[in-house]
Design an enzyme around this catalytic site. Structure first.
Site, short mmCIF file in Angstrom:
data_model
loop_
_atom_site.label_atom_id
_atom_site.label_comp_id
_atom_site.label_asym_id
_atom_site.label_seq_id
_atom_site.Cartn_x
_atom_site.Cartn_y
_atom_site.Cartn_z
N GLY A 252 0.75 -1.25 0.00
CA GLY A 252 0.00 0.00 0.00
C GLY A 252 0.78 1.29 0.00
O GLY A 252 0.20 2.34 -0.27
N GLU A 294 3.97 -6.65 2.10
CA GLU A 294 3.82 -6.99 0.68
C GLU A 294 3.87 -5.75 -0.20
O GLU A 294 2.90 -5.45 -0.91
CB GLU A 294 2.48 -7.70 0.46
CG GLU A 294 2.32 -8.95 1.29
CD GLU A 294 0.91 -9.51 1.28
OE1 GLU A 294 0.73 -10.67 1.65
OE2 GLU A 294 -0.02 -8.77 0.90
N GLY A 296 4.38 -3.52 -3.34
CA GLY A 296 4.48 -3.73 -4.79
C GLY A 296 4.97 -2.45 -5.44
O GLY A 296 6.12 -2.30 -5.81
N ARG A 297 4.05 -1.47 -5.47
CA ARG A 297 4.33 -0.20 -6.12
C ARG A 297 5.61 0.46 -5.60
O ARG A 297 6.40 1.00 -6.38
CB ARG A 297 3.14 0.73 -5.87
CG ARG A 297 3.18 2.01 -6.66
CD ARG A 297 2.05 2.96 -6.23
NE ARG A 297 0.82 2.33 -5.91
CZ ARG A 297 -0.26 2.29 -6.71
NH1 ARG A 297 -0.22 2.89 -7.87
NH2 ARG A 297 -1.36 1.69 -6.32
N ARG A 333 -3.94 3.29 -16.04
CA ARG A 333 -4.19 3.93 -14.75
C ARG A 333 -4.88 5.29 -14.84
O ARG A 333 -5.77 5.58 -14.04
CB ARG A 333 -2.89 4.03 -13.94
CG ARG A 333 -2.26 2.66 -13.62
CD ARG A 333 -1.21 2.73 -12.54
NE ARG A 333 -1.78 3.05 -11.26
CZ ARG A 333 -1.74 4.22 -10.68
NH1 ARG A 333 -1.11 5.22 -11.27
NH2 ARG A 333 -2.31 4.41 -9.52
N TYR A 337 -8.25 5.18 -12.79
CA TYR A 337 -8.21 5.81 -11.45
C TYR A 337 -8.00 7.32 -11.50
O TYR A 337 -7.65 7.92 -10.49
CB TYR A 337 -7.07 5.21 -10.60
CG TYR A 337 -6.90 3.72 -10.69
CD1 TYR A 337 -7.89 2.86 -10.20
CD2 TYR A 337 -5.76 3.18 -11.24
CE1 TYR A 337 -7.72 1.49 -10.28
CE2 TYR A 337 -5.59 1.81 -11.33
CZ TYR A 337 -6.58 0.97 -10.84
OH TYR A 337 -6.41 -0.38 -10.93
N CYS A 364 -9.08 4.28 -29.86
CA CYS A 364 -10.28 4.91 -30.38
C CYS A 364 -11.26 5.23 -29.27
O CYS A 364 -12.36 4.67 -29.20
CB CYS A 364 -10.93 4.00 -31.41
SG CYS A 364 -9.86 3.85 -32.82
N GLU A 365 -10.83 6.09 -28.36
CA GLU A 365 -11.68 6.53 -27.25
C GLU A 365 -11.22 7.94 -26.93
O GLU A 365 -10.03 8.16 -26.74
CB GLU A 365 -11.41 5.71 -25.99
CG GLU A 365 -11.67 4.28 -26.13
CD GLU A 365 -12.35 3.68 -24.91
OE1 GLU A 365 -12.77 4.43 -24.01
OE2 GLU A 365 -12.48 2.46 -24.91
N1 LLP Z 1 -1.05 -7.12 -0.94
C1 LLP Z 1 -2.33 -7.26 -1.34
C2 LLP Z 1 -3.18 -8.29 -0.74
C3 LLP Z 1 -2.83 -6.43 -2.34
O1 LLP Z 1 -4.10 -6.56 -2.73
C4 LLP Z 1 -2.00 -5.46 -2.94
C5 LLP Z 1 -2.48 -4.60 -4.00
C6 LLP Z 1 -0.66 -5.36 -2.49
C7 LLP Z 1 -0.23 -6.21 -1.48
C8 LLP Z 1 0.32 -4.39 -3.07
O2 LLP Z 1 -0.06 -3.08 -2.89
P1 LLP Z 1 0.95 -1.90 -3.32
O3 LLP Z 1 2.12 -1.93 -2.38
O4 LLP Z 1 1.38 -2.12 -4.71
O5 LLP Z 1 0.11 -0.69 -3.16
N2 LLP Z 1 -4.00 -1.38 -9.98
C9 LLP Z 1 -4.03 -0.41 -8.90
C10 LLP Z 1 -3.48 -0.98 -7.62
C11 LLP Z 1 -4.21 -2.22 -7.18
C12 LLP Z 1 -3.60 -2.81 -5.97
C13 LLP Z 1 -4.18 -4.11 -5.66
N3 LLP Z 1 -3.64 -4.74 -4.52
C14 LLP Z 1 -3.25 0.83 -9.32
O6 LLP Z 1 -2.78 0.86 -10.43
O7 LLP Z 1 -3.16 1.78 -8.56
#
Ligand code: LLP
Length: 438
Positions: A252, A294, A296-297, A333, A337, A364-365
């Site tokens: 997150g 966890e 990601g981003r 994105r 969003y 085409c949007e």
């Molecule tokens: N753990 C779980 C259970 C999750 O559902 C997610 C993200 C993460 C970890 C990783 O979160 P992060 O650190 O990346 O924020 N497509 C959207 C983001 C969707 C996130 C879904 N779950 C975007 O482009 O902003």
């Protein structure tokens, strides 16, 4: 010299030489010439730095913390191998992501399996692989997993995904811990599932998982949820004698997409978590839990940029458009969003902006606009337009809308570059079209 506010949107190795943007010692012009555009370029040094920031943030926490990269942010075997070599695990949310992590050689014990509707075959694959944790999302799944683990004669460690009903400030599509979310179960149901799991010889209940939401720019939600969890865990122990020994706090942490964004660092999150554990958890007398995070981003987001070539530049009256050779298919994105991004002309970094243009894609949007009001030097056909901070949820959410093949993804490291994912070809697209005659 890059302006520091702009530099925080770019990989840490970025520099400007003769007006040309470089990452990892390689110019964007060389990458565009080698791989065609659009191309998404990751800087290995930046990924490494971000990953190590996360692991070191918990160096002083004695039960320890496992960092499991949320591979949905971007998963390719090459990227996961780079992270696995740093001791990072993986959060996987599908059979494909599990396969990617296993092929990258990530230790299965460091794999955490997610999903709000896991199929029997996904659970079978996860149990057979010997994954460290499966995060149970519902009562039905607990039963299914019991059957699967019993059939495989493999006791499986589990967490229960708990929904604490906390609303955090982010886009509602990526807000996940509020009542009514499709993810997880409320506290009393989590208690019940852990109690049932404790009675099964095939399930080893280890604790709970909470994911608050994504692109969070404030540490406060982590303190709030931990305080709530401490009270809940105490009740669980007192009422049922079940102790939580693993706490997975999800991902997150946000990143900066524009100069206006000021995200906290992993160290700030770690300090908030460990301070709150000391003040809210320790006084309950419960042993401190081992942590799982966890991100990601915040590991890959800043590390990549998308390089496009400018085509038509058009004055549409009220709005001036600069059209690029990609769009919502390589980065959905903005459309999904209302995400904001910055644009740069990668080979004209010394030219000052002299106006604003909307950066439009090829689809085409009329909604296929990557950036509204991007400040740029007057763009010309053939310029390279760079969008920073596209390392997370761009390539991984890419589509082939309009039958546009997906772009190449490359890794730059110490002045060299190589493919992570090759550009898709039209033949790739037609290979699955059953109407094509051989
Ligand atoms: N753990 C779980 C259970 C999750 O559902 C997610 C993200 C993460 C970890 C990783 O979160 P992060 O650190 O990346 O924020 N497509 C959207 C983001 C969707 C996130 C879904 N779950 C975007 O482009 O902003």
């Amino acid at each position: 010299m890059l302006d520091p506010a702009l530099a925080q949107l770019l990989p840490r190795t970025c520099e400007v030489r003769d007006g040309v943007l470089h990452l990892g010692g390689v110019s964007v012009t060389e990458l565009a010439a080698t791989y065609e555009t659009p191309v998404i370029a990751y800087d290995a040094a930046d990924v490494t730095a971000a990953a190590l920031d996360w692991t070191h943030a918990f160096d002083d926490y004695s039960p320890g913390a496992m960092i499991a990269y949320a591979s949905k942010a971007f998963s390719s075997v090459g990227m996961l191998r780079l992270l696995g070599d740093l001791g990072i695990g993986a959060d996987v949310a599908s059979r494909g992501e599990l396969e990617s992590a296993l092929r990258a050689g990530i230790d299965p014990r460091r794999i955490v399996v997610h999903g709000n509707n896991k199929s029997r075959s996904e659970l079978e694959a996860a149990v057979a692989a010997g994954v460290g944790l499966i995060v149970v999302d519902a009562a039905d799944e607990l039963e299914l997993l019991t059957e699967v683990a019993a059939a495989a004669s493999r006791p499986q460690s589990i967490l229960v995904r708990l929904n604490p009903d906390i609303v955090v400030e982010t886009h509602h599509y990526i807000n996940t811990a509020h009542a009514g979310s499709k993810f997880g179960v409320p506290g009393d149901m989590a208690t019940e599932l852990l109690r049932r799991a404790a009675q099964s010889p095939w399930l080893l209940p280890r604790g709970v998982h909470v994911h608050l939401g994504s692109q969070l720019l404030d540490v406060a939600p982590w303190a709030e949820v931990l305080t709530w969890l401490a009270a809940w865990a105490l009740q669980l122990r007192d009422d049922h004698g079940i102790a939580i020994d693993v706490l997975d706090l999800g991902g997150g942490l946000g990143i900066a997409y524009t100069e206006q964004d000021t995200p906290p660092a992993p160290a700030d999150i770690a300090r908030t978590i460990t301070d709150t554990l000391a003040h809210a958890w320790a006084p309950t007398g419960l042993p401190l839990p081992a942590l799982v995070l966890e991100p990601g981003r915040s590991i890959v987001g800043r590390a990549a940029m998308t390089i496009y070539t400018v085509g038509v530049v058009k004055d549409a009256g009220e709005i001036r458009y600069v059209n690029v050779d990609g769009g919502m298919s390589d980065n959905p994105r903005p459309v999904l969003y209302q995400a904001t991004y910055r644009a740069l002309l990668g080979a004209r970094m010394d030219d000052a902006p002299d106006g604003t243009w909307w950066v439009a894609g090829v689809h085409c949007e009329s909604g296929d606009v990557l950036i509204e009001d991007a400040a740029l030097p007057t763009p010309r056909a053939g310029d390279l337009l760079v969008v920073p901070a596209t390392g997370a949820y761009a390539a991984s959410m890419a589509s082939t809308y309009n039958l546009v093949p997906r772009c190449a993804v490359v890794l730059v490291e110490d002045g060299a570059h190589r493919l992570l994912l090759r550009r898709e070809t039209l033949d790739d697209l037609f290979a699955r079209d059953a109407g094509v005659t051989p």
